[in-house]
Design a protein around this motif. Structure first.
Motif, PDB file in Angstrom:
ATOM      1  N   UNK A   1      30.071  40.194  48.475  1.00 34.59           N
ATOM      2  CA  UNK A   1      29.430  40.468  47.188  1.00 34.59           C
ATOM      3  C   UNK A   1      30.478  40.817  46.134  1.00 34.59           C
ATOM      4  N   UNK A   2      30.111  40.611  44.885  1.00 35.57           N
ATOM      5  CA  UNK A   2      30.992  41.044  43.810  1.00 35.57           C
ATOM      6  C   UNK A   2      30.826  42.549  43.616  1.00 35.57           C
ATOM      7  N   UNK A   3      31.927  43.216  43.268  1.00 34.15           N
ATOM      8  CA  UNK A   3      31.852  44.631  42.897  1.00 34.15           C
ATOM      9  C   UNK A   3      32.173  44.824  41.423  1.00 34.15           C
ATOM     10  N   UNK A   4      32.850  43.817  40.844  1.00 29.15           N
ATOM     11  CA  UNK A   4      33.198  43.921  39.427  1.00 29.15           C
ATOM     12  C   UNK A   4      33.523  42.518  38.898  1.00 29.15           C
ATOM     13  N   UNK A   5      32.949  42.174  37.745  1.00 25.85           N
ATOM     14  CA  UNK A   5      33.200  40.882  37.106  1.00 25.85           C
ATOM     15  C   UNK A   5      33.577  41.133  35.655  1.00 25.85           C
ATOM     16  N   UNK A   6      34.784  40.728  35.259  1.00 24.43           N
ATOM     17  CA  UNK A   6      35.241  40.913  33.887  1.00 24.43           C
ATOM     18  C   UNK A   6      35.845  39.607  33.377  1.00 24.43           C
ATOM     19  N   UNK A   7      35.904  39.480  32.066  1.00 27.84           N
ATOM     20  CA  UNK A   7      36.472  38.256  31.494  1.00 27.84           C
ATOM     21  C   UNK A   7      37.406  38.578  30.346  1.00 27.84           C
ATOM     22  N   UNK A   8      38.352  37.658  30.129  1.00 24.86           N
ATOM     23  CA  UNK A   8      39.160  37.643  28.916  1.00 24.86           C
ATOM     24  C   UNK A   8      38.754  36.392  28.150  1.00 24.86           C
ATOM     25  N   UNK A   9      39.493  36.045  27.122  1.00 22.45           N
ATOM     26  CA  UNK A   9      39.130  34.872  26.335  1.00 22.45           C
ATOM     27  C   UNK A   9      39.167  33.584  27.152  1.00 22.45           C
ATOM     28  N   UNK A  10      40.066  33.525  28.131  1.00 22.69           N
ATOM     29  CA  UNK A  10      40.262  32.263  28.854  1.00 22.69           C
ATOM     30  C   UNK A  10      40.042  32.345  30.356  1.00 22.69           C
ATOM     31  N   UNK A  11      39.790  33.533  30.889  1.00 20.95           N
ATOM     32  CA  UNK A  11      39.686  33.639  32.337  1.00 20.95           C
ATOM     33  C   UNK A  11      38.592  34.614  32.771  1.00 20.95           C
ATOM     34  N   UNK A  12      38.225  34.503  34.032  1.00 24.20           N
ATOM     35  CA  UNK A  12      37.232  35.373  34.656  1.00 24.20           C
ATOM     36  C   UNK A  12      37.880  36.049  35.855  1.00 24.20           C
ATOM     37  N   UNK A  13      37.714  37.363  35.968  1.00 24.14           N
ATOM     38  CA  UNK A  13      38.292  38.136  37.067  1.00 24.14           C
ATOM     39  C   UNK A  13      37.165  38.748  37.898  1.00 24.14           C
ATOM     40  N   UNK A  14      37.259  38.582  39.217  1.00 21.88           N
ATOM     41  CA  UNK A  14      36.213  39.092  40.102  1.00 21.88           C
ATOM     42  C   UNK A  14      36.840  39.926  41.209  1.00 21.88           C
ATOM     43  N   UNK A  15      36.274  41.116  41.407  1.00 19.36           N
ATOM     44  CA  UNK A  15      36.622  41.941  42.564  1.00 19.36           C
ATOM     45  C   UNK A  15      35.490  41.812  43.573  1.00 19.36           C
ATOM     46  N   UNK A  16      35.849  41.698  44.864  1.00 20.90           N
ATOM     47  CA  UNK A  16      34.861  41.441  45.907  1.00 20.90           C
ATOM     48  C   UNK A  16      34.697  42.630  46.843  1.00 20.90           C
ATOM     49  N   UNK A  17      33.578  42.640  47.516  1.00 21.19           N
ATOM     50  CA  UNK A  17      33.265  43.759  48.418  1.00 21.19           C
ATOM     51  C   UNK A  17      34.203  43.824  49.620  1.00 21.19           C
ATOM     52  N   UNK A  18      34.901  42.717  49.926  1.00 17.24           N
ATOM     53  CA  UNK A  18      35.854  42.734  51.042  1.00 17.24           C
ATOM     54  C   UNK A  18      37.258  43.107  50.582  1.00 17.24           C
ATOM     55  N   UNK A  19      37.383  43.520  49.319  1.00 15.81           N
ATOM     56  CA  UNK A  19      38.676  43.929  48.782  1.00 15.81           C
ATOM     57  C   UNK A  19      39.460  42.806  48.139  1.00 15.81           C
ATOM     58  N   UNK A  20      38.982  41.573  48.247  1.00 15.30           N
ATOM     59  CA  UNK A  20      39.683  40.430  47.672  1.00 15.30           C
ATOM     60  C   UNK A  20      39.474  40.380  46.161  1.00 15.30           C
ATOM     61  N   UNK A  21      40.403  39.718  45.471  1.00 18.99           N
ATOM     62  CA  UNK A  21      40.285  39.535  44.024  1.00 18.99           C
ATOM     63  C   UNK A  21      40.521  38.067  43.684  1.00 18.99           C
ATOM     64  N   UNK A  22      39.721  37.567  42.733  1.00 22.27           N
ATOM     65  CA  UNK A  22      39.816  36.163  42.316  1.00 22.27           C
ATOM     66  C   UNK A  22      39.949  36.068  40.811  1.00 22.27           C
ATOM     67  N   UNK A  23      40.595  35.000  40.375  1.00 22.09           N
ATOM     68  CA  UNK A  23      40.700  34.715  38.953  1.00 22.09           C
ATOM     69  C   UNK A  23      40.405  33.237  38.732  1.00 22.09           C
ATOM     70  N   UNK A  24      39.564  32.946  37.735  1.00 25.84           N
ATOM     71  CA  UNK A  24      39.198  31.569  37.416  1.00 25.84           C
ATOM     72  C   UNK A  24      39.438  31.315  35.933  1.00 25.84           C
ATOM     73  N   UNK A  25      39.921  30.121  35.620  1.00 27.54           N
ATOM     74  CA  UNK A  25      40.007  29.700  34.233  1.00 27.54           C
ATOM     75  C   UNK A  25      38.610  29.311  33.750  1.00 27.54           C
ATOM     76  N   UNK A  26      38.280  29.673  32.532  1.00 31.39           N
ATOM     77  CA  UNK A  26      36.942  29.371  32.022  1.00 31.39           C
ATOM     78  C   UNK A  26      36.691  27.866  31.924  1.00 31.39           C
ATOM     79  N   UNK A  27      37.695  27.121  31.493  1.00 28.16           N
ATOM     80  CA  UNK A  27      37.517  25.671  31.399  1.00 28.16           C
ATOM     81  C   UNK A  27      37.225  25.067  32.763  1.00 28.16           C
ATOM     82  N   UNK A  28      37.909  25.582  33.784  1.00 25.79           N
ATOM     83  CA  UNK A  28      37.713  25.106  35.158  1.00 25.79           C
ATOM     84  C   UNK A  28      36.273  25.363  35.591  1.00 25.79           C
ATOM     85  N   UNK A  29      35.756  26.542  35.267  1.00 19.50           N
ATOM     86  CA  UNK A  29      34.385  26.885  35.647  1.00 19.50           C
ATOM     87  C   UNK A  29      33.371  26.041  34.880  1.00 19.50           C
TER      88      UNK A  29
END
Length: 420
Positions: free
Chosen positions: A90-118
């Motif tokens: 599960x997500x524990x935190x979802x934040x964004x900047x102008x060009x990217x999305x940052x996600x913290x996960x319940x297993x301690x992992x962290x992900x970053x996605x480019x908005x254009x990619x999404x």
């Protein structure tokens, strides 16, 4: 439940504001998740991306994490260990900047996605269709023979070898209309090989990598005769049938004849579906056994493949046309009561292809490229003379290679690697 969602969103917003006060970076926006879905195991993350509200399943986001631990950047491949993948993450935190999305996960992992990619991978049907039409495969546009002069585009050989834009336009036209012409090819047996190498690589069959179409009296293929060649698709007896046929004219006949006949099998199939639905049904359901038996280069072959004349994919769209009177086997695979109706449908299909066909005569230096699993092609009879022997060099190339090159060129020309 709605009160709970408001409390959670309020707490998340409060936390974000507090952190922003002590940060020199741009303000990050906290995005909502579907709380009810999160509890039931189908979490959806809602994101504001370039003015649109887009939704992504959390499990899909975690599966497509782009970090070095989960994705190999040069191989462009997922390396996440599926044996340990947690579908309940599960997500524990979802934040964004102008060009990217940052996600913290319940297993301690962290992900970053480019908005254009999404956005390119959005689940909105309109976005999915745009991706399908511009990246996956351009939509086909069918044509009647009367429309042939408008869809038969001409392209310069040397420009295709030196310009990415020119090659992209040629491949796009070929994929959309199923036919295109290359002009000013050199008088060389290597001209076709050099051109195809700019796209991918040729498909070898039991007729070789490159074949020569000229009159051969004791031939294993009726295409090597100067008599009338009925409209057909090449090699229907191959399960993995060559997608595109390219014919380089080195010597054209000086006699009357040698004219190409081309018809759009998709146009005819759609016409039959609308006007002759029962005959269309038979041509899509009754399997035909296609056959080729002979010896070429000392190699014996006995090829068999079973497939209807009109092949449909799981969406009911036409995926392949098979048609060749010489290479239709004698074993009828259908029911005995279907024989006469099928022959009538088969005859109607050929008559309509001739009715809606276009005629075109290539000249030396022309490379005629056409979709071999869509268009039917034939040739009028001609006569050779001692000083004039018609000679055409041919090669096949698979659609996989053409679509691959088309996508590579699009990424390069658009300067957009988010498509990958």
């Amino acid at each position: 439940m709605f009160a709970l969602k408001r409390i959670i969103n309020s707490e998340l917003l409060s936390t974000a504001v507090t952190k922003c006060k002590s940060s020199v970076t741009k303000v990050q926006r906290i995005h909502s998740v579907d709380v009810l879905a999160k509890k039931t195991g189908n979490e959806i993350v809602s994101l504001d991306i370039h003015g649109e509200r887009l939704k992504f399943p959390a499990v899909w986001l975690r599966d497509n994490c782009q970090c070095a631990q989960c994705y190999h950047p040069s191989a462009r491949s997922r390396t996440i260990d599926w044996a340990t993948f947690n579908l309940q993450v599960r997500t524990t935190r979802v934040t964004t900047t102008d060009h990217s999305v940052h996600i913290a996960w319940s297993d301690g992992h962290r992900s970053e996605f480019k908005k254009n990619w999404l956005k390119i991978r959005s689940f909105i049907p309109e976005h999915q269709k745009k991706y399908t039409d511009t990246v996956y495969k351009p939509p086909k546009v069918t044509w009647h023979g009367d429309e042939f002069p408008n869809v038969f585009t001409k392209h310069d050989y040397n420009e295709l070898l030196t310009s990415d834009k020119a090659l992209h336009d040629f491949l796009h036209q070929l994929s959309v209309h199923g036919v295109a012409l290359v002009e000013n090819a050199p008088d060389s047996e290597l001209a076709l090989t050099n051109f195809i190498s700019k796209v991918g690589f040729p498909k070898q069959t039991h007729y070789g990598i490159q074949f020569v179409v000229k009159h051969v009296p004791n031939t294993s293929n009726v295409a090597y005769l100067s008599s009338n060649l009925q409209v057909h698709t090449d090699l229907p007896y191959y399960e993995y049938c060559p997608g595109v046929n390219m014919l380089h004219c080195l010597v054209q006949t000086e006699s009357n004849g040698g004219e190409n006949v081309l018809s759009d099998g998709h146009y005819v199939a759609h016409y039959m579906k609308k006007n002759y639905p029962e005959q269309y049904r038979l041509l899509t359901e009754v399997e035909v056994e296609w056959k080729d038996v002979g010896v070429e280069f000392g190699n014996e072959f006995f090829k068999l493949h079973r497939s209807p004349i009109i092949c449909l994919d799981k969406h009911g769209e036409i995926s392949r046309i098979n048609f060749s009177i010489p290479q239709r086997g004698s074993n009828f695979i259908g029911k005995i009561e279907d024989v006469n109706p099928w022959y009538e449908a088969h005859t109607l299909f050929m008559e309509l292809n001739l009715k809606f066909s276009a005629k075109f005569r290539t000249k030396p230096g022309n490379i005629l490229a056409f979709d071999n699993i869509r268009l039917l092609h034939g040739r009028n009879a001609y006569e050779d003379s001692p000083n004039n022997v018609r000679q055409i060099f041919g090669q096949y190339i698979d659609w996989d290679e053409i679509y691959s090159r088309l996508r590579c060129l699009k990424v390069k020309l658009d300067k957009d690697d988010s498509l990958i």
